[in-house]
Design an enzyme around this catalytic site. Structure first.
Site, PDB file in Angstrom:
ATOM      1  N   THR A 187       0.825  -1.216   0.000  1.00 27.39           N
ATOM      2  CA  THR A 187       0.000   0.000   0.000  1.00 27.39           C
ATOM      3  C   THR A 187       0.854   1.258   0.000  1.00 27.39           C
ATOM      4  O   THR A 187       0.400   2.332  -0.361  1.00 27.39           O
ATOM      5  CB  THR A 187      -0.950  -0.018   1.223  1.00 27.39           C
ATOM      6  OG1 THR A 187      -1.963   0.974   1.039  1.00 27.39           O
ATOM      7  CG2 THR A 187      -0.205   0.263   2.526  1.00 27.39           C
ATOM      8  N   LYS A 188       2.123   1.120   0.396  1.00 27.69           N
ATOM      9  CA  LYS A 188       2.996   2.297   0.534  1.00 27.69           C
ATOM     10  C   LYS A 188       3.337   2.935  -0.810  1.00 27.69           C
ATOM     11  O   LYS A 188       3.778   4.077  -0.847  1.00 27.69           O
ATOM     12  CB  LYS A 188       4.294   1.911   1.256  1.00 27.69           C
ATOM     13  CG  LYS A 188       4.091   1.358   2.658  1.00 27.69           C
ATOM     14  CD  LYS A 188       3.654   2.427   3.625  1.00 27.69           C
ATOM     15  CE  LYS A 188       3.671   1.918   5.060  1.00 27.69           C
ATOM     16  NZ  LYS A 188       3.315   2.932   6.029  1.00 27.69           N
ATOM     17  N   ASP A 189       3.125   2.195  -1.916  1.00 31.51           N
ATOM     18  CA  ASP A 189       3.356   2.814  -3.233  1.00 31.51           C
ATOM     19  C   ASP A 189       2.535   4.083  -3.398  1.00 31.51           C
ATOM     20  O   ASP A 189       2.980   5.051  -4.010  1.00 31.51           O
ATOM     21  CB  ASP A 189       2.965   1.834  -4.354  1.00 31.51           C
ATOM     22  CG  ASP A 189       3.901   0.647  -4.461  1.00 31.51           C
ATOM     23  OD1 ASP A 189       4.893   0.591  -3.705  1.00 31.51           O
ATOM     24  OD2 ASP A 189       3.635  -0.232  -5.309  1.00 31.51           O
TER      25      ASP A 189
END
Length: 326
Positions: free
Chosen positions: A43-45
């Protein structure tokens, strides 16, 4: 012809997947927001790209610059992908409790990685907070990201993850459950969902050794709550500015052992090969079963991919050594 102009255009629009076996005891529908479909497998993208774009827009990040960040691995991966496409250098500072796979993956993407000790105070000059901040001051034409306090982190989830969940559930989502580290995901998604429907409940998954749960319940930052823990990617020994405690309805804490065991269970019983924080999230969700009713639609967000934990939570020798399995 249908194609993305570069890898960054594939970020977001991840699927919702129904959980079946592990949630059989719950009365409600449980859907996983399956963030490993992002190109950097987490999700950090989303927030990595948003933080870079906002820093470019206001001049903090200049052409040919060096991106510096303290990361548990996934934010670094998102930053590295964006840096490759946009032409920046990366230096990442990581703590020694993170899996070897995370360090190897960052180096595979051309980043320089500096490993710091975990068991020191956040203010200690050797801590990964301190080292990344110092490098940001010392290295010319560099930008220190500071995902913990960078408002673009929560904004990314307010602008993308939250609206996706609302649309995918046709506005029927009643609960959002997610592990809390920097606070960007829970605060951004929670803010968006509560603006659409103030009755949506937002639950944070915390770990033993972290300050979040007690601080949320009492307003006291209790240093006695802080001690080393194994679970990766959630919990903190600081209060990041991205954690909006007003949006969060409550926290539940999950032990290191349960997080590790349930990480394996997700793979073996649901076919979901996920990271350590997903194990914590599903166990925390089961601990909250009294909160859910028959018509509820519960969305749990799974942050990252199991490939980063094959030497740890998916390795039975490691699990035995830790005392997590017989």
């Amino acid at each position: 012809m249908e194609y993305a102009k570069n890898i960054l255009e594939t970020i977001g629009n991840t699927p919702l997947v129904k959980l079946n076996k592990l949630t059989a005891e719950l009365p409600c529908l449980v859907l996983a927001k399956y963030e490993t479909f992002n190109p950097g497998n987490s999700t950090k993208d989303r927030m990595a790209l948003k933080m870079i774009e906002d820093a470019e827009a206001d001049g903090r990040l200049k052409p040919g610059g060096t991106i510096i960040e303290g990361t548990s691995g996934n934010t670094g991966m998102g930053l590295a992908l964006a840096a490759i496409v946009k032409g920046y250098k990366c230096i990442f500072v990581i703590s020694d409790k993170q899996s070897k796979e995370k360090t190897d993956v960052l180096r595979a993407h051309g980043a320089e990685v500096i490993v710091c000790p975990t068991d020191v105070e956040p203010t200690d000059p050797r801590s990964y907070y301190s080292v990344s901040k110092r490098l940001g001051e010392e290295i010319p034409n560099s930008w220190y990201v500071n995902q913990y306090d960078n408002p673009s982190n929560a904004k990314a989830h307010y602008e993308s993850t939250g609206p996706e969940i609302w649309k995918q559930t046709d506005g029927k989502v009643t609960h959002f459950v997610v592990g809390v580290g920097t606070g960007g995901t829970i605060s951004g998604v929670g803010k968006y969902l509560k603006e659409q429907n103030p009755n949506v409940k937002v639950w944070g998954i915390d770990t033993y050794g972290s300050v979040f749960k007690k601080y949320h319940e009492t307003g006291i930052f209790d240093e006695n709550e802080i001690y080393p823990y194994v679970t990766e990617g959630i919990g903190e020994d600081i209060l990041p500015k991205n954690v909006d405690f007003d949006i969060i309805d409550g926290f539940t804490k999950v032990t290191d052992k349960d997080a590790a065991v349930y990480t394996q269970k997700l793979a073996k019983e649901e076919g979901m090969f996920l990271g350590n924080s997903a194990g914590a999230a599903i166990k925390g969700l089961l601990q909250l079963k009294d909160e859910f009713k028959e018509d509820d639609v519960v969305v749990v967000l799974f942050h990252d991919h199991g490939s980063r934990y094959v030497g740890k939570m998916y390795n039975n020798d490691w699990m035995k050594k830790m005392g997590y399995i017989e």
